[in-house]
Structures are given as C-alpha cells and as structure tokens.
Scaffold this motif. Structure first.
Motif, PDB file in Angstrom:
ATOM      1  N   LYS A 356       0.825  -1.209   0.000  1.00 40.55           N
ATOM      2  CA  LYS A 356       0.000   0.000   0.000  1.00 40.55           C
ATOM      3  C   LYS A 356       0.860   1.261   0.000  1.00 40.55           C
ATOM      4  O   LYS A 356       0.393   2.345  -0.312  1.00 40.55           O
ATOM      5  CB  LYS A 356      -0.923  -0.001   1.217  1.00 40.55           C
ATOM      6  N   GLU A 357       2.138   1.125   0.383  1.00 45.76           N
ATOM      7  CA  GLU A 357       3.022   2.271   0.473  1.00 45.76           C
ATOM      8  C   GLU A 357       3.950   2.372  -0.723  1.00 45.76           C
ATOM      9  O   GLU A 357       4.885   3.154  -0.730  1.00 45.76           O
ATOM     10  CB  GLU A 357       3.851   2.176   1.759  1.00 45.76           C
ATOM     11  N   THR A 358       3.709   1.567  -1.736  1.00 47.17           N
ATOM     12  CA  THR A 358       4.611   1.537  -2.877  1.00 47.17           C
ATOM     13  C   THR A 358       3.847   1.688  -4.193  1.00 47.17           C
ATOM     14  O   THR A 358       2.665   1.381  -4.289  1.00 47.17           O
ATOM     15  CB  THR A 358       5.382   0.204  -2.911  1.00 47.17           C
ATOM     16  N   LEU A 359       4.585   2.160  -5.191  1.00 46.05           N
ATOM     17  CA  LEU A 359       4.054   2.289  -6.542  1.00 46.05           C
ATOM     18  C   LEU A 359       5.162   1.836  -7.483  1.00 46.05           C
ATOM     19  O   LEU A 359       6.260   2.393  -7.475  1.00 46.05           O
ATOM     20  CB  LEU A 359       3.673   3.750  -6.812  1.00 46.05           C
ATOM     21  N   PHE A 360       4.888   0.789  -8.271  1.00 47.06           N
ATOM     22  CA  PHE A 360       5.922   0.195  -9.100  1.00 47.06           C
ATOM     23  C   PHE A 360       5.532   0.217 -10.571  1.00 47.06           C
ATOM     24  O   PHE A 360       4.359   0.115 -10.921  1.00 47.06           O
ATOM     25  CB  PHE A 360       6.172  -1.268  -8.699  1.00 47.06           C
ATOM     26  N   TRP A 361       6.528   0.324 -11.436  1.00 51.66           N
ATOM     27  CA  TRP A 361       6.383   0.043 -12.854  1.00 51.66           C
ATOM     28  C   TRP A 361       7.674  -0.600 -13.313  1.00 51.66           C
ATOM     29  O   TRP A 361       8.582  -0.844 -12.495  1.00 51.66           O
ATOM     30  CB  TRP A 361       6.035   1.308 -13.646  1.00 51.66           C
ATOM     31  N   LEU A 362       7.792  -0.944 -14.580  1.00 47.23           N
ATOM     32  CA  LEU A 362       8.891  -1.787 -15.036  1.00 47.23           C
ATOM     33  C   LEU A 362      10.260  -1.204 -14.721  1.00 47.23           C
ATOM     34  O   LEU A 362      11.180  -1.921 -14.313  1.00 47.23           O
ATOM     35  CB  LEU A 362       8.775  -2.052 -16.545  1.00 47.23           C
ATOM     36  N   ASN A 363      10.427   0.102 -14.877  1.00 48.67           N
ATOM     37  CA  ASN A 363      11.741   0.716 -14.677  1.00 48.67           C
ATOM     38  C   ASN A 363      11.744   1.759 -13.569  1.00 48.67           C
ATOM     39  O   ASN A 363      12.569   2.682 -13.583  1.00 48.67           O
ATOM     40  CB  ASN A 363      12.243   1.357 -15.984  1.00 48.67           C
ATOM     41  N   GLY A 364      10.820   1.620 -12.607  1.00 47.57           N
ATOM     42  CA  GLY A 364      10.797   2.615 -11.547  1.00 47.57           C
ATOM     43  C   GLY A 364       9.963   2.204 -10.356  1.00 47.57           C
ATOM     44  O   GLY A 364       9.192   1.240 -10.401  1.00 47.57           O
ATOM     45  N   ALA A 365      10.117   2.964  -9.272  1.00 52.35           N
ATOM     46  CA  ALA A 365       9.368   2.702  -8.053  1.00 52.35           C
ATOM     47  C   ALA A 365       9.254   3.989  -7.243  1.00 52.35           C
ATOM     48  O   ALA A 365      10.186   4.800  -7.202  1.00 52.35           O
ATOM     49  CB  ALA A 365      10.056   1.623  -7.226  1.00 52.35           C
ATOM     50  N   LEU A 366       8.114   4.171  -6.604  1.00 50.91           N
ATOM     51  CA  LEU A 366       7.896   5.255  -5.651  1.00 50.91           C
ATOM     52  C   LEU A 366       7.575   4.586  -4.317  1.00 50.91           C
ATOM     53  O   LEU A 366       6.567   3.897  -4.181  1.00 50.91           O
ATOM     54  CB  LEU A 366       6.747   6.165  -6.086  1.00 50.91           C
ATOM     55  N   ILE A 367       8.470   4.764  -3.349  1.00 46.74           N
ATOM     56  CA  ILE A 367       8.393   4.019  -2.099  1.00 46.74           C
ATOM     57  C   ILE A 367       8.187   4.983  -0.936  1.00 46.74           C
ATOM     58  O   ILE A 367       8.838   6.035  -0.859  1.00 46.74           O
ATOM     59  CB  ILE A 367       9.688   3.206  -1.876  1.00 46.74           C
ATOM     60  N   GLU A 368       7.287   4.612  -0.046  1.00 45.01           N
ATOM     61  CA  GLU A 368       7.075   5.376   1.175  1.00 45.01           C
ATOM     62  C   GLU A 368       7.406   4.488   2.369  1.00 45.01           C
ATOM     63  O   GLU A 368       6.965   3.340   2.449  1.00 45.01           O
ATOM     64  CB  GLU A 368       5.621   5.858   1.269  1.00 45.01           C
ATOM     65  N   TYR A 369       8.202   5.027   3.284  1.00 41.98           N
ATOM     66  CA  TYR A 369       8.585   4.266   4.474  1.00 41.98           C
ATOM     67  C   TYR A 369       8.658   5.232   5.650  1.00 41.98           C
ATOM     68  O   TYR A 369       9.463   6.171   5.635  1.00 41.98           O
ATOM     69  CB  TYR A 369       9.929   3.569   4.262  1.00 41.98           C
TER      70      TYR A 369
END
Length: 381
Positions: A356-369
C-alpha cells in the motif's frame, strides 16, 4: 560448456558444426535450453582418454535471460557468441562479460565472433584481454563455410585440458551415482526426491551424509543435476532435467493472462497455465520457490496465494506527484546496467515495505517508508 549471447547470433549452429560438422541455413532459434554431450580426445603423460563436455545452449531471447543465473557455475567454460554483422554494442558484448563474471567467478571465457562470412569484424583484442582476465581466447568463425571452426575447437580443447578440476581423482562410487542419475534422465525422469538420491548413493557405496552432500554440489556444478542445498524450500527436490524448471518458468513469464494482469499471479491459475502432466499441482510450490530464490517474484499477501512478477509490470509510468526541488538527489552510473536490476530491486524493497506504500512500474518505483519517500528510476540506455 555454456553458450551465451543474444538471440540469432548462431550459438546452435556453432554446436552443430563442432559436434556433427553440420550447418543448417534454416536453423531455428533455441527455446529454453538444449544440452548436448560432446567428447574431446586428449592426451596427458602419454595416456589417451576422453573428456566429456556437457554443452548448454541457451536461448538468447530476452525472456530467457532471467533464468541464466540458475545454471551459471564456476566449473564451466563459457562461449560468448556475438554476431559480426551486429558488432560489439548490438551483441551486448560487455553486458554478457559482466554477467558471466558475476555468476561464473573465474571461469574461462572464449569469445566467438560468428558469421564473419557475412560481415568482417575486428575486435579490440588487447583492450578486451586487459579488461577481462577470464578471457582465454578470441576466435572468428563462420559456420557456413567452416572458417575458424578448427581454431575454435583448438581453443576449447586447450582451455578444457588446462582446467585444474578436470584431472581431479574421484571415487568410482561417485561415478556410479552420476551414471544412475543420467540413466533416470534418459528415461524421461524430470526430477527425484532427495530421499531417492540418498538411496541411489547408498546403493553405489556413498554412505556418509557429508560425502552425499559434497557429491550433490559437484553434480550441480557439472550440470548433471540442479539442486539448491542452501534453501530449505528447495532442498527436497533434485532436478534431473534443467529444461523442466526453465520451461515452467518461461511458460509463466510468457502467459498472456499475467500480462493482462500486469504481473499479478494467483497460484490457482497455475493449473491452467502449466501442463498438469508435466507440472502436477504438488510441484507448483517448487517452481514458485525457485522464482522467489532468484528474485523473479514476490508474495503480495501473507498467505502467499498471490504473487507479483516485476518483469511483467507495465513500462508506462503511473501518475504520481513529486517535488524535485525539495529532496536529496543521487545518481548511480553503471558501465553495464543489468536488465534485471530494477525488478530485483523491487523484489527486495517489497519485503521491507507494504504494497500500500509503494508504486511500481517496469523501470521505476515510488516508495514510502515511515516519514520518507523515495523515487527510484532506471534508464536502460
């Protein structure tokens, strides 16, 4: 002897020319792995004998690259084949050299520049030898007219006979175990339980558990079997037919259903994705656990009934908000960026964060921690 390189460079044609002195202008591209036994006559101290090489011919298409790491071992010779017409860059020479170095340690490499009858290509040999201490030889070949094939044979012969482990003394009982396992494979047995392996060892006279484990590691390095003793989830099965595991993984990776679901796999789907005769449902966990071990997938729920396969994520970036001015910016530059680095990063990070805290695609990621956010992207140029 492991053949690697991009698809269509002529790896299979080289094998056919070396082993059978044949050339097929309509040779089809290899799907998965084809293993070909080949005996090389040698002489040492006035004694003549044969060395048997198991030639592993890998499919070069991108979907197959993910599983190369399952089979690369240090007790091997690597034939890195490039297409003279495509040149170094298009044949990804540096990429393959780095990949072999990562998994094959100090194993020798023979670079084969193939199809020189179509286009001549001179490599910067001095630079390559300086930068890669594992390169044993560089050979230029044409399977069509036979040019350079004898030079390639000589390079393989000389490299093989100088490998330190080739002349190791081994127990006769170990050879009995090896022959018994190979006989099972000839009978179309894809795998056996570890208990059955222990029975075969005891029947052949390999009694001590320590010796059985050492032999199993030795057989794995030789490509006779595939076995991961260091993994509790995989140690109960010994794979006799490597194509069984690779074909299973490739079938999953190429499933249209998973492509539609953007890489999300529900375990119940494996009953329809995989052939039930070849891959019974009680063997599905082994396939998935092998993919987990090599960071090809990760569970999406605590019950591990649903998995994400990052290689099948969409390439298009989703919408997200990001303030570039108010953040720390870091850039890591790789001489060669492995194609799997982003997907493996996603697998590792997902185990540290919540989906729920992450957003992924093939060549990237947006991570919340906790109170932090990180945007990670890879430019595969």
């Amino acid at each position: 002897m492991i053949l690697v390189g991009e698809g269509g460079v002529g790896k299979t044609s080289i094998v056919k020319k070396l082993v059978y002195d044949r050339f097929d202008t309509n040779q089809k591209m290899t799907q998965g792995i084809v293993i070909e036994p080949w005996r090389i006559p040698v002489e040492k101290d006035s004694e003549k004998f044969d060395i048997r090489l198991n030639i592993w011919d890998f499919g070069g298409q991108g979907v197959y690259h993910a599983t190369h790491q399952l089979f690369f071992t240090k007790r091997s010779i690597y034939l890195l084949v490039i297409n003279a017409r495509r040149g170094e860059q298009e044949s990804q020479l540096d990429y393959w050299l780095k990949l072999i170095e990562s998994f094959g340690e100090d194993a020798p490499i023979i670079i084969v520049t193939n199809k020189i009858d179509i286009h001549p290509l001179e490599l910067n040999e001095n630079k390559l030898f300086r930068a890669n201490k594992n390169i044993a030889a560089i050979v230029y070949t044409s399977c069509k007219n036979g040019e350079g094939i004898q030079d390639l044979y000589s390079a393989i012969h000389d490299t093989t006979t100088t490998l330190p482990h080739v002349h190791d003394d081994l127990f006769i009982s170990w050879f009995r175990v090896k022959e018994n396992l190979e006989e099972l494979k000839r009978k179309k047995k894809d795998y056996i339980a570890i208990d059955r392996y222990i029975e075969i060892c005891e029947e052949a006279g390999v009694i001590e558990l320590r010796d059985q484990k050492t032999l199993l590691s030795f057989l794995h390095d030789l490509g006779i079997v595939l076995h991961f003793q260091d993994d509790k989830q995989l140690e109960d099965t010994q794979v006799l037919n490597p194509d069984w595991i690779t074909a299973g993984i490739y079938t999953i990776l190429s499933s249209p259903k998973l492509k539609e679901q953007e890489g999300v796999l529900e375990l119940t789907w494996l009953d329809t994705i995989l052939d039930p005769k070849t891959y019974p449902s009680w063997k599905h966990p082994y396939i998935i656990n092998t993919m987990k071990k090599f960071e090809l997938c990760l569970p999406l729920d605590l019950d591990e009934e649903k998995y994400l396969i990052p290689d099948l994520l969409p390439a298009k970036e989703p919408r997200y908000s990001w303030q570039y001015d108010d953040c720390i910016s870091l850039s890591f530059v790789y001489q060669i960026l492995p194609g799997s680095i982003m997907t493996r990063f996603i697998v590792r990070m997902m185990s540290q964060t919540s989906p729920k805290e992450t957003l992924f695609w093939l060549n990237g990621a947006l991570i919340e921690y906790e109170d932090n956010r990180a945007l990670i992207t890879a430019d595969n140029l």
